[in-house]
Design a protein around this motif. Structure first.
Motif, PDB file in Angstrom:
ATOM      1  N   SER A 215       0.829  -1.201   0.000  1.00 34.94           N
ATOM      2  CA  SER A 215       0.000   0.000   0.000  1.00 34.94           C
ATOM      3  C   SER A 215       0.865   1.254   0.000  1.00 34.94           C
ATOM      4  CB  SER A 215      -0.913   0.012   1.231  1.00 34.94           C
ATOM      5  OG  SER A 215      -1.805  -1.075   1.195  1.00 34.94           O
ATOM      6  N   ALA A 216       1.982   1.195   0.745  1.00 33.29           N
ATOM      7  CA  ALA A 216       2.890   2.341   0.777  1.00 33.29           C
ATOM      8  C   ALA A 216       3.489   2.584  -0.606  1.00 33.29           C
ATOM      9  CB  ALA A 216       4.000   2.100   1.797  1.00 33.29           C
ATOM     10  N   ARG A 217       3.837   1.486  -1.299  1.00 31.70           N
ATOM     11  CA  ARG A 217       4.397   1.636  -2.656  1.00 31.70           C
ATOM     12  C   ARG A 217       3.346   2.185  -3.608  1.00 31.70           C
ATOM     13  NH1 ARG A 217       6.582  -3.478  -1.689  1.00 31.70           N
ATOM     14  NH2 ARG A 217       5.078  -4.436  -3.088  1.00 31.70           N
ATOM     15  N   GLN A 218       2.086   1.761  -3.433  1.00 33.04           N
ATOM     16  CA  GLN A 218       1.030   2.217  -4.331  1.00 33.04           C
ATOM     17  C   GLN A 218       0.771   3.704  -4.167  1.00 33.04           C
ATOM     18  OE1 GLN A 218      -2.100  -0.456  -3.262  1.00 33.04           O
ATOM     19  NE2 GLN A 218      -1.515  -2.011  -4.747  1.00 33.04           N
ATOM     20  N   ARG A 219       1.068   4.230  -2.973  1.00 30.56           N
ATOM     21  CA  ARG A 219       0.854   5.658  -2.770  1.00 30.56           C
ATOM     22  C   ARG A 219       1.943   6.479  -3.431  1.00 30.56           C
ATOM     23  NH1 ARG A 219      -0.834   3.913   2.417  1.00 30.56           N
ATOM     24  NH2 ARG A 219       1.212   4.321   3.312  1.00 30.56           N
ATOM     25  N   VAL A 220       3.082   5.838  -3.798  1.00 29.22           N
ATOM     26  CA  VAL A 220       4.158   6.614  -4.414  1.00 29.22           C
ATOM     27  C   VAL A 220       3.721   7.268  -5.718  1.00 29.22           C
ATOM     28  CG1 VAL A 220       6.487   6.460  -5.360  1.00 29.22           C
ATOM     29  CG2 VAL A 220       5.945   5.324  -3.200  1.00 29.22           C
ATOM     30  N   PRO A 221       3.017   6.587  -6.692  1.00 29.76           N
ATOM     31  CA  PRO A 221       3.074   5.141  -6.917  1.00 29.76           C
ATOM     32  C   PRO A 221       4.014   4.888  -8.085  1.00 29.76           C
ATOM     33  CG  PRO A 221       1.202   6.028  -8.081  1.00 29.76           C
ATOM     34  CD  PRO A 221       1.993   7.198  -7.561  1.00 29.76           C
ATOM     35  N   TYR A 222       4.758   3.839  -8.038  1.00 29.27           N
ATOM     36  CA  TYR A 222       5.598   3.461  -9.165  1.00 29.27           C
ATOM     37  C   TYR A 222       4.966   2.250  -9.851  1.00 29.27           C
ATOM     38  CZ  TYR A 222       9.344   6.307  -7.110  1.00 29.27           C
ATOM     39  OH  TYR A 222      10.080   7.334  -6.601  1.00 29.27           O
ATOM     40  N   VAL A 404      -0.354  25.830 -13.256  1.00 30.59           N
ATOM     41  CA  VAL A 404      -0.247  25.765 -11.797  1.00 30.59           C
ATOM     42  C   VAL A 404       0.073  27.161 -11.273  1.00 30.59           C
ATOM     43  CG1 VAL A 404       0.904  24.652  -9.851  1.00 30.59           C
ATOM     44  CG2 VAL A 404       0.641  23.409 -12.013  1.00 30.59           C
ATOM     45  N   PRO A 405      -0.775  27.736 -10.381  1.00 28.67           N
ATOM     46  CA  PRO A 405      -0.510  29.066  -9.830  1.00 28.67           C
ATOM     47  C   PRO A 405       0.858  29.141  -9.149  1.00 28.67           C
ATOM     48  CG  PRO A 405      -2.730  28.336  -9.285  1.00 28.67           C
ATOM     49  CD  PRO A 405      -2.022  27.161  -9.884  1.00 28.67           C
ATOM     50  N   ALA A 406       1.435  30.311  -9.144  1.00 25.88           N
ATOM     51  CA  ALA A 406       2.773  30.489  -8.571  1.00 25.88           C
ATOM     52  C   ALA A 406       2.831  30.081  -7.106  1.00 25.88           C
ATOM     53  CB  ALA A 406       3.206  31.947  -8.735  1.00 25.88           C
ATOM     54  N   ALA A 407       1.720  30.272  -6.386  1.00 25.12           N
ATOM     55  CA  ALA A 407       1.710  29.962  -4.948  1.00 25.12           C
ATOM     56  C   ALA A 407       1.482  28.487  -4.650  1.00 25.12           C
ATOM     57  CB  ALA A 407       0.631  30.804  -4.254  1.00 25.12           C
ATOM     58  N   ASP A 408       1.159  27.732  -5.664  1.00 26.41           N
ATOM     59  CA  ASP A 408       0.814  26.316  -5.430  1.00 26.41           C
ATOM     60  C   ASP A 408       2.035  25.413  -5.644  1.00 26.41           C
ATOM     61  OD1 ASP A 408      -0.536  24.007  -4.899  1.00 26.41           O
ATOM     62  OD2 ASP A 408      -1.726  23.993  -6.745  1.00 26.41           O
ATOM     63  N   GLY A 409       3.030  25.588  -4.806  1.00 27.39           N
ATOM     64  CA  GLY A 409       4.232  24.755  -4.921  1.00 27.39           C
ATOM     65  C   GLY A 409       3.948  23.295  -4.616  1.00 27.39           C
ATOM     66  N   SER A 410       3.048  23.057  -3.667  1.00 20.31           N
ATOM     67  CA  SER A 410       2.726  21.663  -3.313  1.00 20.31           C
ATOM     68  C   SER A 410       2.018  20.964  -4.475  1.00 20.31           C
ATOM     69  CB  SER A 410       1.848  21.621  -2.067  1.00 20.31           C
ATOM     70  OG  SER A 410       0.605  22.267  -2.308  1.00 20.31           O
ATOM     71  N   GLY A 411       1.192  21.726  -5.241  1.00 18.91           N
ATOM     72  CA  GLY A 411       0.514  21.146  -6.397  1.00 18.91           C
ATOM     73  C   GLY A 411       1.495  20.732  -7.472  1.00 18.91           C
ATOM     74  N   ARG A 417       5.423  14.006  -8.548  1.00 24.32           N
ATOM     75  CA  ARG A 417       5.440  12.704  -7.871  1.00 24.32           C
ATOM     76  C   ARG A 417       4.519  11.687  -8.531  1.00 24.32           C
ATOM     77  NH1 ARG A 417       3.284  12.563  -3.172  1.00 24.32           N
ATOM     78  NH2 ARG A 417       2.619  14.721  -2.928  1.00 24.32           N
ATOM     79  N   HIS A 418       3.395  12.148  -9.072  1.00 27.02           N
ATOM     80  CA  HIS A 418       2.385  11.214  -9.569  1.00 27.02           C
ATOM     81  C   HIS A 418       2.291  11.154 -11.092  1.00 27.02           C
ATOM     82  CE1 HIS A 418       0.974  10.443  -5.540  1.00 27.02           C
ATOM     83  NE2 HIS A 418       0.860  11.742  -5.314  1.00 27.02           N
ATOM     84  N   MET A 438      -0.360  11.473 -17.162  1.00 27.20           N
ATOM     85  CA  MET A 438      -0.876  10.876 -15.936  1.00 27.20           C
ATOM     86  C   MET A 438      -1.439   9.485 -16.199  1.00 27.20           C
ATOM     87  SD  MET A 438      -0.319  13.268 -13.725  1.00 27.20           S
ATOM     88  CE  MET A 438      -1.188  12.586 -12.316  1.00 27.20           C
ATOM     89  N   PRO A 439      -1.295   8.579 -15.234  1.00 27.08           N
ATOM     90  CA  PRO A 439      -1.943   7.272 -15.369  1.00 27.08           C
ATOM     91  C   PRO A 439      -3.454   7.440 -15.256  1.00 27.08           C
ATOM     92  CG  PRO A 439      -0.909   7.473 -13.213  1.00 27.08           C
ATOM     93  CD  PRO A 439      -0.488   8.671 -14.001  1.00 27.08           C
ATOM     94  N   PRO A 440      -4.235   6.592 -15.915  1.00 24.13           N
ATOM     95  CA  PRO A 440      -5.699   6.732 -15.909  1.00 24.13           C
ATOM     96  C   PRO A 440      -6.300   6.789 -14.512  1.00 24.13           C
ATOM     97  CG  PRO A 440      -5.031   5.092 -17.523  1.00 24.13           C
ATOM     98  CD  PRO A 440      -3.803   5.448 -16.743  1.00 24.13           C
ATOM     99  N   GLU A 441      -5.728   6.019 -13.559  1.00 26.83           N
ATOM    100  CA  GLU A 441      -6.315   5.980 -12.219  1.00 26.83           C
ATOM    101  C   GLU A 441      -6.114   7.294 -11.455  1.00 26.83           C
ATOM    102  OE1 GLU A 441      -2.256   3.871 -11.988  1.00 26.83           O
ATOM    103  OE2 GLU A 441      -3.968   3.980 -13.356  1.00 26.83           O
ATOM    104  N   ARG A 442      -5.222   8.163 -11.931  1.00 29.18           N
ATOM    105  CA  ARG A 442      -4.982   9.445 -11.273  1.00 29.18           C
ATOM    106  C   ARG A 442      -5.729  10.600 -11.954  1.00 29.18           C
ATOM    107  NH1 ARG A 442      -2.860   9.279  -6.147  1.00 29.18           N
ATOM    108  NH2 ARG A 442      -1.243   7.672  -6.019  1.00 29.18           N
ATOM    109  N   LEU A 443      -6.422  10.318 -13.051  1.00 33.22           N
ATOM    110  CA  LEU A 443      -7.016  11.368 -13.860  1.00 33.22           C
ATOM    111  C   LEU A 443      -8.080  12.154 -13.089  1.00 33.22           C
ATOM    112  CD1 LEU A 443      -6.940  12.681 -16.618  1.00 33.22           C
ATOM    113  CD2 LEU A 443      -8.634  11.027 -17.406  1.00 33.22           C
ATOM    114  N   ASP A 444      -9.021  11.459 -12.446  1.00 34.29           N
ATOM    115  CA  ASP A 444     -10.094  12.137 -11.715  1.00 34.29           C
ATOM    116  C   ASP A 444      -9.535  12.967 -10.561  1.00 34.29           C
ATOM    117  OD1 ASP A 444     -12.009  11.105 -13.387  1.00 34.29           O
ATOM    118  OD2 ASP A 444     -12.507   9.411 -12.077  1.00 34.29           O
ATOM    119  N   GLU A 445      -8.548  12.404  -9.847  1.00 37.41           N
ATOM    120  CA  GLU A 445      -7.943  13.130  -8.728  1.00 37.41           C
ATOM    121  C   GLU A 445      -7.236  14.389  -9.231  1.00 37.41           C
ATOM    122  OE1 GLU A 445      -4.897  12.268  -4.971  1.00 37.41           O
ATOM    123  OE2 GLU A 445      -5.251  10.722  -6.498  1.00 37.41           O
TER     124      GLU A 445
END
Length: 462
Positions: A215-222, A404-411, A417-418, A438-445
């Motif tokens: 599960s931890a690897r899937q959150r990376v995810p590679y 991506v807005p200039a203030a959204d560094g985390s985004g 990462r994803h 992006m992988p299909p499973e990350r598209l909605d997110e």
């Protein structure tokens, strides 16, 4: 020594009693009749190749193969598998060479095994017993050791038969239970069952721990890319070449048993988890396929499966068939050519003429049926293999342009990462314009996180 068995004897120059425990004969029954053939379950490969393989299995656990040979069998005998004449002949050879172990490459019943041991005054191992012995020596992780012990106990339980006279002794009840007592065979079976239950509970805990890691690897995810193949096909050598790791890689059957995972970066920056697995083998006992299913979880979940083949081996086609059959048993569709990529390894060990033929055959394979020709030893073809893996992984990924807005560094960090950043440009207002795959499973997110319209059109190329 010559004779109908056609043994190739390799005698030690100074045989000793101390060395006798490691001395063995390797016998491959060659069943002639069609009816008997089904009882022996011969593989598609030649008898000579089967003999070479089982002798290699014996040497993999440091046994000294004193004699090896093909034994013709007209009819499988319920009591001894082999005919009486052959049993007596082999008994004489065993006495002459002071050999205390015989490996019979056939599915011996408990009664057949016991009767042969009595006739030969030697320990007898069938194919299942030999493979279990190898697995027992190769297992290193906690899960691998437990899986081996579980399979071995189930095998032992099937060997408890009434004809084994030492198990027929009665022993009295003990403690407050009293009663008439139980036979030794019943006591042994009960103790084995108790140990099986305990191991199964321990395995459940190990699996839960592996599930947390997964599960931890899937959150990376590679994405996961798994290496599979016939034993000694060169998987571990290729694994080391791709990862610069030092996994045990030897010219030895079943050199790898426990799964190994390493991160690998592909040519355009996409990271994967590469998994090396136990080698497959023909006629792998059902109990071992079931026992090692958890060990093969990385294969079941893999985004791409690399089927590594030793194309220098005379029985490469038969070996490939055995691997495909086991994958099918595990629920992996052999016709899923996009997920399954054949890697034709050891091209350095093929003649110039053979290489030319292999490359011609490979050229005729198009689309998802393409193959990769490599030498894990020299590195030839490895770059092309990595590119092919990457192409297959990104084939179903969606390409999106996001501001991506200039203030959204985390985004921006989340996208790195994803996803796979294909292009990045800084705009005058400080915002970042990125083209990301992006992988299909990350598209909605991704759409939710960056407030993109639900019906946003995407493409695989831009």
């Amino acid at each position: 020594m010559s004779g109908p068995l056609s043994f190739e004897l390799h005698r030690s120059s100074n045989p000793t009693k101390e060395h006798a425990t490691g001395r063995c004969y390797v016998l491959v029954p060659v069943v002639k009749s069609r009816a008997a053939s089904s009882a022996a379950s011969p593989s598609a490969r030649t008898s000579a190749a089967r003999l070479e393989e089982v002798a290699g299995l014996a040497r993999a656990i440091e046994l000294d193969v004193i004699g090896q040979g093909l034994v013709p069998v007209t009819t499988v005998r319920p009591a001894t598998f082999l005919g009486k004449g052959k049993v007596d002949e082999i008994a004489g050879l065993l006495r002459i060479d002071d050999v205390g172990l015989v490996i019979v490459d056939a599915p011996l019943s408990p009664v057949q095994q016991r009767n042969l041991e009595k006739a030969w005054s030697a320990k007898v191992l069938d194919r299942t017993g030999l493979i279990l012995e190898i697995f027992g020596r190769r297992a290193r992780t906690r899960e691998g050791s437990l899986q081996v012990e579980l399979a071995h106990l189930n095998y032992q339980k099937s060997r408890l038969v009434r004809s084994w006279t030492h198990l027929e002794r009665q022993r009295g009840g003990f403690g407050f239970l009293g009663g008439p007592g139980e036979s030794q065979i019943e006591a042994d079976r009960r103790q084995i069952q108790e140990r099986v239950i305990k191991i199964e509970k321990e395995l459940e805990q190990v699996k839960r721990t592996r599930g947390l890691h997964r599960s931890a690897r899937q959150r990376v995810p590679y994405p996961i890319v798994a290496l599979v193949g016939y034993t000694n096909a060169g998987k571990s050598t290729l694994f080391n070449r791709l990862t610069q790791a030092d996994v045990v890689a030897a010219d030895m059957l079943f050199a790898t048993l426990d799964p190994t995972l390493r991160a690998v970066e592909l040519p355009h920056g996409l990271k994967i988890m590469l998994s090396d697995t136990v080698g497959f083998i023909s006629e792998l006992p059902t109990m071992l396929v079931a026992a090692f299913r958890a060990t093969l979880e990385e294969v079941l979940e893999a985004d791409v499966i690399l089927h590594v083949r030793d194309v220098s081996h005379e029985d490469t086609e038969a070996q490939a068939g055995d691997v495909v059959a086991i994958l099918d048993d595990l629920g992996i569709d052999p016709a899923d050519h996009h997920r399954l990529l054949e890697v034709w390894n050891k091209i350095d060990a093929v003649s110039d003429e053979g290489r030319h033929e292999l490359f011609e055959r490979a050229a005729r394979r198009a689309g998802d049926e393409r193959v990769a020709l490599v030498s894990a030893v020299t590195g030839e073809g490895v770059d092309a293999l990595l590119a092919e893996i990457e192409q297959r992984l990104v084939a179903h990924r969606m390409v999106i342009r996001i501001t991506v807005p200039a203030a959204d560094g985390s985004g921006l960090n989340w996208l790195y990462r994803h996803g796979e950043i294909l292009d990045r440009r800084e705009l005058k207002n400080g915002a970042i314009d990125v083209l990301v795959r992006m992988p299909p499973e990350r598209l909605d997110e991704t759409k939710r996180r960056f407030d993109l319209p639900p019906d946003l059109s995407t493409s695989e190329e831009e």
